[in-house]
Design a protein around this motif. Structure first.
Motif, short mmCIF file in Angstrom:
data_model
loop_
_atom_site.label_atom_id
_atom_site.label_comp_id
_atom_site.label_asym_id
_atom_site.label_seq_id
_atom_site.Cartn_x
_atom_site.Cartn_y
_atom_site.Cartn_z
N ASP A 157 -4.30 -28.37 -45.96
CA ASP A 157 -4.59 -26.95 -46.18
C ASP A 157 -5.65 -26.44 -45.23
O ASP A 157 -5.53 -25.33 -44.67
N GLU A 158 -6.69 -27.23 -45.05
CA GLU A 158 -7.77 -26.83 -44.14
C GLU A 158 -7.25 -26.73 -42.71
O GLU A 158 -7.61 -25.81 -41.95
N PHE A 159 -6.42 -27.67 -42.33
CA PHE A 159 -5.84 -27.65 -40.98
C PHE A 159 -4.96 -26.42 -40.79
O PHE A 159 -5.05 -25.73 -39.76
N LEU A 160 -4.11 -26.14 -41.76
CA LEU A 160 -3.22 -24.99 -41.64
C LEU A 160 -3.99 -23.68 -41.59
O LEU A 160 -3.58 -22.72 -40.91
N GLU A 161 -5.11 -23.64 -42.28
CA GLU A 161 -5.97 -22.44 -42.23
C GLU A 161 -6.53 -22.25 -40.82
O GLU A 161 -6.58 -21.14 -40.30
N ALA A 162 -6.96 -23.36 -40.21
CA ALA A 162 -7.49 -23.30 -38.84
C ALA A 162 -6.39 -22.87 -37.87
O ALA A 162 -6.62 -22.04 -36.97
N ARG A 163 -5.19 -23.41 -38.04
CA ARG A 163 -4.08 -23.04 -37.16
C ARG A 163 -3.74 -21.57 -37.31
O ARG A 163 -3.48 -20.86 -36.32
N ALA A 164 -3.74 -21.07 -38.55
CA ALA A 164 -3.45 -19.65 -38.78
C ALA A 164 -4.50 -18.76 -38.10
O ALA A 164 -4.17 -17.70 -37.57
N MET A 165 -5.75 -19.22 -38.12
CA MET A 165 -6.81 -18.46 -37.46
C MET A 165 -6.53 -18.32 -35.97
O MET A 165 -6.66 -17.24 -35.39
N TYR A 166 -6.14 -19.43 -35.33
CA TYR A 166 -5.88 -19.37 -33.90
C TYR A 166 -4.61 -18.58 -33.58
O TYR A 166 -4.54 -17.90 -32.55
N ARG A 167 -3.62 -18.66 -34.45
CA ARG A 167 -2.43 -17.85 -34.25
C ARG A 167 -2.76 -16.37 -34.30
O ARG A 167 -2.24 -15.56 -33.52
N GLN A 168 -3.65 -16.00 -35.22
CA GLN A 168 -4.05 -14.60 -35.33
C GLN A 168 -4.86 -14.17 -34.11
O GLN A 168 -4.67 -13.06 -33.59
N ARG A 169 -5.75 -15.05 -33.65
CA ARG A 169 -6.51 -14.73 -32.44
C ARG A 169 -5.57 -14.52 -31.25
O ARG A 169 -5.76 -13.61 -30.44
N CYS A 170 -4.56 -15.38 -31.16
CA CYS A 170 -3.59 -15.27 -30.06
C CYS A 170 -2.84 -13.95 -30.16
O CYS A 170 -2.68 -13.24 -29.15
N GLN A 171 -2.38 -13.60 -31.34
CA GLN A 171 -1.63 -12.35 -31.52
C GLN A 171 -2.51 -11.15 -31.24
O GLN A 171 -2.07 -10.19 -30.59
N ASP A 172 -3.75 -11.20 -31.69
CA ASP A 172 -4.68 -10.09 -31.43
C ASP A 172 -4.89 -9.91 -29.92
O ASP A 172 -4.98 -8.79 -29.42
N SER A 173 -4.97 -11.03 -29.21
CA SER A 173 -5.17 -10.97 -27.76
C SER A 173 -3.95 -10.40 -27.07
O SER A 173 -4.05 -9.62 -26.13
N LEU A 174 -2.75 -10.78 -27.55
CA LEU A 174 -1.52 -10.24 -26.99
C LEU A 174 -1.42 -8.73 -27.23
O LEU A 174 -1.02 -7.97 -26.35
N ASP A 175 -1.81 -8.33 -28.44
CA ASP A 175 -1.75 -6.89 -28.77
C ASP A 175 -2.73 -6.07 -27.93
O ASP A 175 -2.46 -4.92 -27.61
N ALA A 176 -3.85 -6.71 -27.59
CA ALA A 176 -4.88 -6.00 -26.83
C ALA A 176 -4.59 -5.98 -25.33
O ALA A 176 -5.18 -5.19 -24.59
N ALA A 177 -3.69 -6.86 -24.90
CA ALA A 177 -3.39 -6.97 -23.46
C ALA A 177 -2.61 -5.76 -22.94
O ALA A 177 -1.89 -5.11 -23.67
#
Length: 218
Positions: free
Chosen positions: A198-218
């Motif tokens: 669960d902790e690992f999946l939470e960390a992965r979700a965080m990075y996926r969101q950061r990636c998506q936010d960066s794509l949206d901002a590009a």
């Protein structure tokens, strides 16, 4: 800031923006508004500048920001901090990662320093992974550890080069680096224990969101 430091910082910016191969010492001097002779007073050539840049990279990564295993830091937090540190270093020194084999081949002294620093990094990554295993968050054999470390470092080191060969648009932005982090998480996912899933999946979700936010901002 001293002239020598200004040359280093200006070179990093120019190398990142235009590519190291496209920037000469004359370009660097012109960017700073100094004479080529003034630049050569501090550095013999471009390879000397790159060597000094790498020394700053190593100092920044190893002495100032590389996380250490300690009772005060959760193992998974240490891994996440490590990836953030690598991300920041890749962002600041991305020209180096984009043209690594050529830069090392041109400068034997740089190659020696690179091997020395990478050996230290491999040791630190091994310690981080062992801390996760000791905390029952990962499960792998001693025999597999060197290969896991090598694969993680392989992705860290050559992700940028791989990305640039697979895309017509070679612009490097935050989303590219987060995609690299997500590849690392895919590698370690099979070794994550059920207790830490669960902790690992939470960390992965965080990075996926950061990636998506960066794509949206590009």
């Amino acid at each position: 800031m001293k002239t020598r430091d200004k040359i280093i910082q200006a070179s990093i910016v120019l190398f990142n923006e235009q590519g190291e191969r496209n920037v000469t010492t004359n370009h660097i001097a012109a960017d700073l508004g100094i004479s080529p002779g003034n630049l050569y007073y501090h550095f013999r050539n471009k390879e000397d500048i790159i060597l000094s840049i790498y020394e700053e990279y190593a100092r920044n990564l190893l002495l100032e920001t590389m996380p250490e295993v300690s009772p005060d830091v959760k193992p998974l937090d240490a891994i996440i901090l490590y990836m953030d540190v690598v991300f920041q270093a890749m962002m600041k020194f991305r020209f180096f990662y984009s043209n690594l084999p050529v830069l090392l081949a041109k400068n034997p002294l740089l190659h020696d320093k690179y091997v020395e620093v990478q050996s230290f990094i491999a040791q630190r990554v091994s310690e981080l992974l062992l801390s996760l295993r000791n905390a029952n968050m990962m499960d792998f054999s001693d025999e597999d550890l060197p290969d896991i470390v090598s694969i993680l470092r392989l992705v860290n080191t050559f992700w940028l080069s791989f990305y640039q060969t697979q895309n017509n648009d070679n612009e490097i932005n935050d989303a590219v680096f987060y995609q690299g982090v997500l590849k690392i998480l895919v590698i370690i996912h099979p070794y994550i224990s059920d207790a830490a899933k669960d902790e690992f999946l939470e960390a992965r979700a965080m990075y996926r969101q950061r990636c998506q936010d960066s794509l949206d901002a590009a």
